[in-house]
Each structure stands twice: as structure tokens, then as C-alpha cells.
Design an enzyme around this catalytic site. Sequence first.
Site, PDB file in Angstrom:
ATOM      1  N   CYS A  45     -30.972   0.851  -6.201  1.00 49.50           N
ATOM      2  CA  CYS A  45     -29.676  -0.150  -6.372  1.00 49.50           C
ATOM      3  C   CYS A  45     -30.101  -0.810  -7.971  1.00 49.50           C
ATOM      4  CB  CYS A  45     -30.251  -0.865  -5.342  1.00 49.50           C
ATOM      5  SG  CYS A  45     -29.291  -0.541  -4.059  1.00 49.50           S
ATOM      6  N   HIS A  46     -31.269  -0.440  -8.335  1.00 49.55           N
ATOM      7  CA  HIS A  46     -31.370  -1.725  -9.290  1.00 49.55           C
ATOM      8  C   HIS A  46     -31.321  -0.974 -10.669  1.00 49.55           C
ATOM      9  CE1 HIS A  46     -32.585  -5.025  -6.683  1.00 49.55           C
ATOM     10  NE2 HIS A  46     -33.127  -4.098  -5.589  1.00 49.55           N
ATOM     11  N   CYS A  85     -36.712   1.719  -5.691  1.00 49.83           N
ATOM     12  CA  CYS A  85     -35.767   1.245  -6.025  1.00 49.83           C
ATOM     13  C   CYS A  85     -34.855   1.063  -7.515  1.00 49.83           C
ATOM     14  CB  CYS A  85     -36.863   0.005  -6.504  1.00 49.83           C
ATOM     15  SG  CYS A  85     -38.889   0.248  -6.317  1.00 49.83           S
ATOM     16  N   MET A 118     -30.731  -6.379   0.501  1.00 50.51           N
ATOM     17  CA  MET A 118     -32.143  -5.502  -0.210  1.00 50.51           C
ATOM     18  C   MET A 118     -33.092  -5.656   0.927  1.00 50.51           C
ATOM     19  SD  MET A 118     -34.678  -5.753  -2.845  1.00 50.51           S
ATOM     20  CE  MET A 118     -36.920  -5.791  -2.593  1.00 50.51           C
ATOM     21  N   HIS A 157     -19.387  -1.413   2.052  1.00 48.46           N
ATOM     22  CA  HIS A 157     -20.173  -0.096   2.156  1.00 48.46           C
ATOM     23  C   HIS A 157     -19.110   0.464   2.722  1.00 48.46           C
ATOM     24  CE1 HIS A 157     -22.877   2.859   2.241  1.00 48.46           C
ATOM     25  NE2 HIS A 157     -23.470   2.709   1.026  1.00 48.46           N
ATOM     26  N   HIS A 187     -19.527   1.914  -5.557  1.00 46.05           N
ATOM     27  CA  HIS A 187     -20.177   2.537  -5.458  1.00 46.05           C
ATOM     28  C   HIS A 187     -19.867   3.422  -4.548  1.00 46.05           C
ATOM     29  CE1 HIS A 187     -25.009   2.445  -3.999  1.00 46.05           C
ATOM     30  NE2 HIS A 187     -23.854   2.738  -2.770  1.00 46.05           N
TER      31      HIS A 187
END
Lengths: 546, 546
Positions: A59-60, A56, A99, A382, A340
Site C-alpha cells: 500500500c505504501h 507495508c 490501514m 475496491h 488499483h
Amino acid sequence: MLVQYNRRVMAAIEKVFLSVVLSALMIVGAAYKAQANPDLTPEELAKAKGLYFNRCAGCHGTLRKGATGPNITDVNLKQKNYDTNIIKAFVTNGTGGGMPSFGSDFSAEDIELIANFLQQAPPAPPEFSLAEMKESWRLIVPEAQRPKKPEHNRNWQNFFGIVLRDAGKVAILDGDTKELVSVVDTGFAVHILRSSASGRYFYSIGRDGKSTMIDLWMAKPDKVAEAKTCFDARSIDSSKYKGKKGNFEDKLAIVGCYWPPHFVVLDGQTLEPKKVVSTRSYSYDTNEYIPEARVAAIISAHKEPEWIINVKEAGYIWAIDYSDIKNLKITQVETERFLHDGGWDATKRYIQMAANMRNKMVIVDSVTKKQIAQIETGNKPHPGRGANWEDPEFGPVTATPHLGEGLVAAWGSDPKGHPKNAWKVVRKVETLGGGGLFVKTHPKANHVWVDHTLNPDDKIKRSLCAFEKHHPEEKPQCWQVADHGRVVHMEYNKAGNEVWVAVWDKVGELVIYDDKTLKEKSRIKGDWLVTPTGHFNVYNTMTDTY
Amino acid sequence: MLVQYNRRVMAAIEKVFLSVVLSALMIVGAAYKAQANPDLTPEELAKAKGLYFNRCAGCHGTLRKGATGPNITDVNLKQKNYDTNIIKAFVTNGTGGGMPSFGSDFSAEDIELIANFLQQAPPAPPEFSLAEMKESWRLIVPEAQRPKKPEHNRNWQNFFGIVLRDAGKVAILDGDTKELVSVVDTGFAVHILRSSASGRYFYSIGRDGKSTMIDLWMAKPDKVAEAKTCFDARSIDSSKYKGKKGNFEDKLAIVGCYWPPHFVVLDGQTLEPKKVVSTRSYSYDTNEYIPEARVAAIISAHKEPEWIINVKEAGYIWAIDYSDIKNLKITQVETERFLHDGGWDATKRYIQMAANMRNKMVIVDSVTKKQIAQIETGNKPHPGRGANWEDPEFGPVTATPHLGEGLVAAWGSDPKGHPKNAWKVVRKVETLGGGGLFVKTHPKANHVWVDHTLNPDDKIKRSLCAFEKHHPEEKPQCWQVADHGRVVHMEYNKAGNEVWVAVWDKVGELVIYDDKTLKEKSRIKGDWLVTPTGHFNVYNTMTDTY
């Protein structure tokens, strides 16, 4: 095996899927609003921390303040009235916004645990000092004991390094013969490989912050050094500048970390950690302090002694002059938040980086060290490192796929030769759906390739699309590569006439296509081929050919 | 009033004093080792936080990890077996190493409270964002409403700005007539003033992080803008570069903060906060993360668009190119830890900064942006900005006094003209004792002046010494300036023939000496003259003449 999907149908299916999930979540949410925030035992907490970190945090964020994924702090979840059952539904099913669904990866118990963990304040993650890094450092084969010339007659510049993610290994394959040359034990979940400037060494970085250095000149390529530089990392690169004043070839390496948020300079010959620089900083826009301002990507310059890193949550791109590491010169360029990944244009002057939560690519001129453009490309670009080609109508362009929609967007990237098209989206190519992670081509190739790795649909996530770069106006050809796993990442051989694709599964595959005909040439299997993800051709990686 | 002290006698007295205090502490300590760590009520905690912040955090840090003073975290105090009574003794009596005695400033209750507070974990200090800074920002007189030329006929370049510390005010005095021109309400404990490049504006910085801008062209000089940029600050400066490409005169200002550890770029005409950059970083030597890496001093370059700041606890000097604040270029020069204050050599090429807990001055070449020397000068150098003169034997030198001993050390600072003496201590001049904060001279002056402000001895802390710069081999003349308060800081008038000295007391004084004869020329008193500390001549401050 060539199959064509209609993109509109797929988008409609996706919308229905999403609205069903969201409706279900709202109903469940209303019913369970009053549920208390449950306590965890120390054992549960330890397990939850591990699960969160591994699956997790990328990304978070370790502090859960969000980046590629939204803010999921306990405070924020409470404000949104997301309780255990709502959170469980999200974790199980994923979302259409990128997600992934963890319903098949996690047990029901694990999902319950994660949902409870997220409702508690994030535990304070530890620091990691140079002394600790040096303790982890192992120089396995010192420079003097390494071969003076290749110990084999293989065409090592056409070697491929294959990340075997869950096995914690990297396989070295001969791109000419397709033979397996070596399987190197690198440790936990390697994220990427990068080549040293000479191409002789592969540097790998694990998601646990461990870097490894593989010598391709050894009879059986193996790791010659390793060092852990943090607890969570995604990026590594080498010094690629060949200047007048000093040659930095293979002299230095850099790791960009997620936690602690810093970058580390290492000796390029030994991986000895040399220097740590914090990236905790203020956001470029609101100038708020961001304790978790992470390094997501690194681009190594060829024309200057510089690394370009992004400071993800702060929205800065830093150009780091490594010519004197005791006196680092860092230019901190304001761009956009939640940076990113990205790469060079074809001339290696312009840095193109995705601010994916802002649906933008940001462009920085590496000569003037200023942002020169922002391009709205689509829902969560991306690019990986992106793909550069000469478009028949618009001249040199660079392209990105998107996490949030089935779209490859290409923009003009030649402001001198084609100023009208520069930094404007000039081509939109529809793919099968969102979840695209990579787009790839090669100067000598005919096609541009794109994957759909994170798409929730089984067929789509296992399918590729390719379109002719000389006829980008034509509909791409799309087909399903395998009937299992997820299809991810394309890499050309040195000659630019073959494309290697991974089938990311417990028992994985590598599928090799002819770039001209799109025909399958070879399919590599083997019990060693466990969860292949990224795969990197030495020559293309050392020269930043993409 | 000319009195000579014998330094050796004073040193002996100091040693006896210290050993008595330490013995007492050890006895008390042994008796009270078992005492428990007491809890505080919320009211007590709030009061203790205020006391600590105002009087202790400067040297020991908000997180108490130490800098100019030692580490006094609860953990560290416990390890040393320092309990309430030992801590109370330290706070009451001070130490010979530079810790002032607070016995007369604090009540017995306050000392008890502080001692208890220090045995608890340091409370987490808050962050401060640009939005909060902007909320605090007040543009009192916009640029268009300010005078186009001076509204008075005074020689404003010879104005003095006098910090009235506990009154929260700055007095403006006419250096020609010695008249009080204005008293400006600046708020809490101003630490220093700096002039804008043109000299027209004084920028003040309070220890609470509030900056104020005073327009000296107004008939009655007053503040025209203010902004709070942090909770704790010590440094401010202006953009002084007059280049070919752009004139930065009075365009920008910078505040260096203690907490949060960052620097803030402000508009030099309005004090509007523009940009915040974190200085939380890794130490240069062990590369450990330093959450409280503070900006202690700023030096503004005249030959480049640059500010030089130190990052105290990390041991870095940063050269910040302000020519493009959206793309700041920062060179991070490794030097030595616990940097405090410093200034230019006479040519304004070399940055000379005290690493006072390391007993060193560090020298950075502002052209090459590299450290070129470290000089061991004595026990805790505290130069202020230092003093530059042409020594008859050694050529251009720069000097510092010391907190920990009665010594002015001067080193060669002309590596081109006098390479043999460069960055070596060539002169040692004995003063009356430690606690020296400032040394000062002027290119047109005859003498070099030094104070003893933090000396525990009443006579010494009220005494100055001065020696002839053309005869530095001769014993300095020393005398007591006042029979109350502490004597602190010397500043020349523009012509360089008068020296202003402050008697820092609730009812303070300004004493003006003739630099040639050392005779007192004038003594300024007045009910407005509350706790005068630093005092700054416009011309000397704008030109960095010291």
C-alpha cells in the site's frame, strides 16, 4: 446464524474508535516530539526491510511515497512530527481509512523496529534483469511431456484454485464433488490466480514476484513451470484473444510488478520470460517523474490481442497490443492517480478501474482507447474485478464495495442501451461497514455478495452481506460466517448457483452457500486449509465472468 | 584551393598517431597505477560538473555509462587501471575512434579537474517536472500579435538559420541575397534547428534543453517563445502531418532530452509544455534497466501524425502517434543499441537510424512499424540525416559518413523498385579520413558532399570532399576550405544549386559553393559569425529534403 447490523450504529462506533485513537496519538506525539531518529544494526535493518516489504510496501510503496496508503517517507513523517511512538500507535491500531491493525500480527519488538526503520531513508531497492529472471526460470514439465487430454474424468472447468497464502500453496478443489484434488507448492504468499484462455492452466503470482503455472489436465494437477519476474508483484494474466490472424490462446502470459516497476511478457506454455517493459513514468496530471509507478492490475481482452494494465501512481491505463512482442504498441490513456483494481463491464468493452485514493472509478473504452468517464463512488472503492448485473430499473450495472465505508455503489455500464444511466451511480446498498474488498455475482445468480474483510470490528470483518439483484432496493441480508479469522472473497461455481467464501485464518475454512436461498451448503475444513484467501473458479476466471 | 589527399597515407598517419598515443598512455599508466582517487572541494565539484556536462555528457552520458563514447564510470575506469594521468592523456589527445582532443579547448587545470572528477561516483542528476518547465516558459509574442503575412518581401523559404554555438545565438540569413537578416538571442549552445511544417517558424534546441521559436515573418525575425524542457537535449521537431481528419501543421512540437531521459510535447504555436513521457526503459536485447535511456534524434513523419524518436541506449525506435496527446500511442520497435542520428529515405517511408557504436544503420518501415534491416556500413556511421540520391547503377540509395574511418557508404533504399540492392551497401566512397559528421545532397544537385569535422588532423578536419552523384564511381574531389577552425555541415539552398558550409571557429566563416562546378561563390564573414556550426535552409528543413 443470520444477524443484521445497523449500519449507522456501526459507523458511530467506528468514529468513536477513530477519535480515541487519534487523540491518544496526539497526546503521545506531543510528549515525544524531541525523540531522536534511532540507528539500526545491519541485522535489524535486514529484518525491518523484510517486514516492511511483506506487510507495508503493497500500500505504501517500496520507496514509501504512498499509493493506496499515504506517503510515509522519513521526510514526510518528520514534517508531520510523527515519531517512534506515534508510528507505533498507527501500526498497532490501524486507521479507519483502511490501514489494518498489526497489533496481533507483529510482536512489540517488530513494531518498534518498523517504527525506527520508517524514520530512516528508504534503502534503494535492486533492479532485476531478464538474465536474472531466466536464471530463476524452471520448466518442470515440458509441453511434450504433458497430457494430450485430461488424465481424469473430473469436470475440470468447475475446478477451484484456492490460494493458501501463508503456506505458499495453491489447493485445487473439484467444484462438483468438493473434493481436494491437489495441493501445489507455489511458494511465498500467492496473491491471485488467473486462468489461461483454454482454462487448462492456472497461472499464480506470488507477492515476491514468482509466477507458477499449474496444469489441470494432469491426474494430480501440479506445477509445470515457474519463473521469478521481480521482487514484488500483484498481477498476472494470459493471452485470451482468439482472432482471425492468429490464435493467441495460452500463447503468452504477463506479470505486472510493483518492484521493479515493470511488466514482463512470458511464454504462455513454459513461463520463459521474454520481454521486460518499464512502467517508471510521469504522472498524468502534474507530469512529475514517478520512480515507483507500479502495475497493480491487469485485464486481458477477449476481442483484441491486448492486455490492459494500470500504472498505479502515474494515473495511466496502458493498452498493450501483444500481437507482436518485438514491436509492442502501447496506448497510454490518461485517467486518474493511484489506480488499483478493476474489471470488464458485462460486454467486455469497457475497462472499469478504481482510483481508490481518489474515491473514483475510471472508465476507459477499450475500442477507442480513451477515458470516457470518472465516477465518484464513495470512500476508497475496491472492486476486485467488480460485479455486473442487469438491474431491474437501470439496466446493466457494475458495482464496487469500499475500503472506507460500508457501501456497494452500482453505476450504469450500458451507454448504448441505457445512455441516461451510463457512468452514474444509480444504486447505493449499505453494508455493515468499511473494509470491503470484493463484490461478486454471476449472470445466472440471484444475489450480489460483498465482504468486509479489512473492517477493524471482529464481527463485521467475519460477516458477509448479500442482496437480490432483481430487488436491489431491498435491504441486504448480512450474517457472520465464522467466529475466527477474516472472511474474504466470494467466487461462484461454473453454474452460478453456489458461492464459495474463505475464512482467512491460520486454520481456515471454505464455506459454500446456495446462491438462491443464502443457506450454507457445505463447510470445508482440513489441516491443508492454511490461510485461504482468493479462490478462483476455472470457467468464470477464463471467461471473465463476474 | 583544390587539394587531393591520398586516403591510405592519411590512414597510415592516423595509425601511427594512435599507436604513439596509446603507448605513451600505457607507460604513463604503469608508472602511476598506485595514485589515489583525489577528493574535490565543493567549488571544484561544481566546476567539474559543468565541464563534464558541457563537453563530455553528450557522448558518455550523465551517468557515464557510455553511448557514442565508452563507459567511463569511476568503477569502470578503476577496473581498467586508468588513473588521473591516463585519463588526462585521453582528454588532452582524444582518440582515433572519434573522441575529440580537448587539449586546446581546456586548460591544464581543467583537464586535471575532469580527470579527478571522473574517478568519483557520478553525482545524481536532478529531475525536471512540467511545473518547472512551465515556470521557464516565456510567450514573448502571443499569436494574436504576430504578423498575419510576412512583413518583408524576402524569399523567406530560402532563409538560412545559422547556429552560432558559443555565442548562444541563431543568425537568420537571406539565401537569395546572402544578407544577414537578424541575429536572435537563443541562449546556450544551440544544437540544431528544425522548421515548422509551414516553414514559418524555426524551432531551436539548446544543449541545455532550452527550446526557442523564431518567427520568420517578422520584419526582423525574432524569438516569439521559449521554454526549458530539460537540462540536456539534442533534438526538436514539429508536427508535419497534413491529414484528412485534422491538420497538425505548426500545431505541436517535441523535444527529445538526454537528461532527464524523456520527451516533451509542446504547443507548436506557443511552446507551452504540454506533456512529458519518460524514456527510461529496458534494453531491447538483454532487457536490463537503463536509467539513462536518452532521446538522441527525432524524425517527423509527413504521411502520418507521428514522430519517430530513438531511445539511444535501449536500442528502441519509438513511433509516437500524436493525434491524441492525452492518449499517446507508442510503438516500441526493437532495433539496435546506441542509436544516434538518421533520417528518411527519399520516399519518406523508411526510417534509417545509425546505431553507431554497433557500426550499423537500422531500417524501420514506418508503415508496418517493424525493423526490416540492419546494415553494417563501417566504423561508427554518423549520417546526420543522411543523403538520398538516384544512383545510376543501383537506383535510389541513402548514404552515411563515418566517425571512425574515411568512408561514405551508400545502400539501396528502394525495396520495391530495386529489391536486390535494398538495404545492402552498394557504394563505398573513400574520403580523407574519419571524423565525418555529415553527408548532404539535394534532388536537384549534382554532387554529394561530406565533411571530416572531428578528424584529429588539422588539414583533414578543415577539408570537404564531394563526388558526382551521377558518377559515384569516380574519385571524389577534396579540398581544404579554411586554414583555421573545423569545417562542418553542408546545407543546400532551396533551388539545390548552392552548398553552404561552416568554418567552426571563434571567428567563423560561411563558405558558399556552386554545386555544379564546386567553385567557391561567396565567403561570409562578420564579427557576429561566432562559432557557426549547423545551418538550416527553411524549405529543405520543412520538407525533409536531404
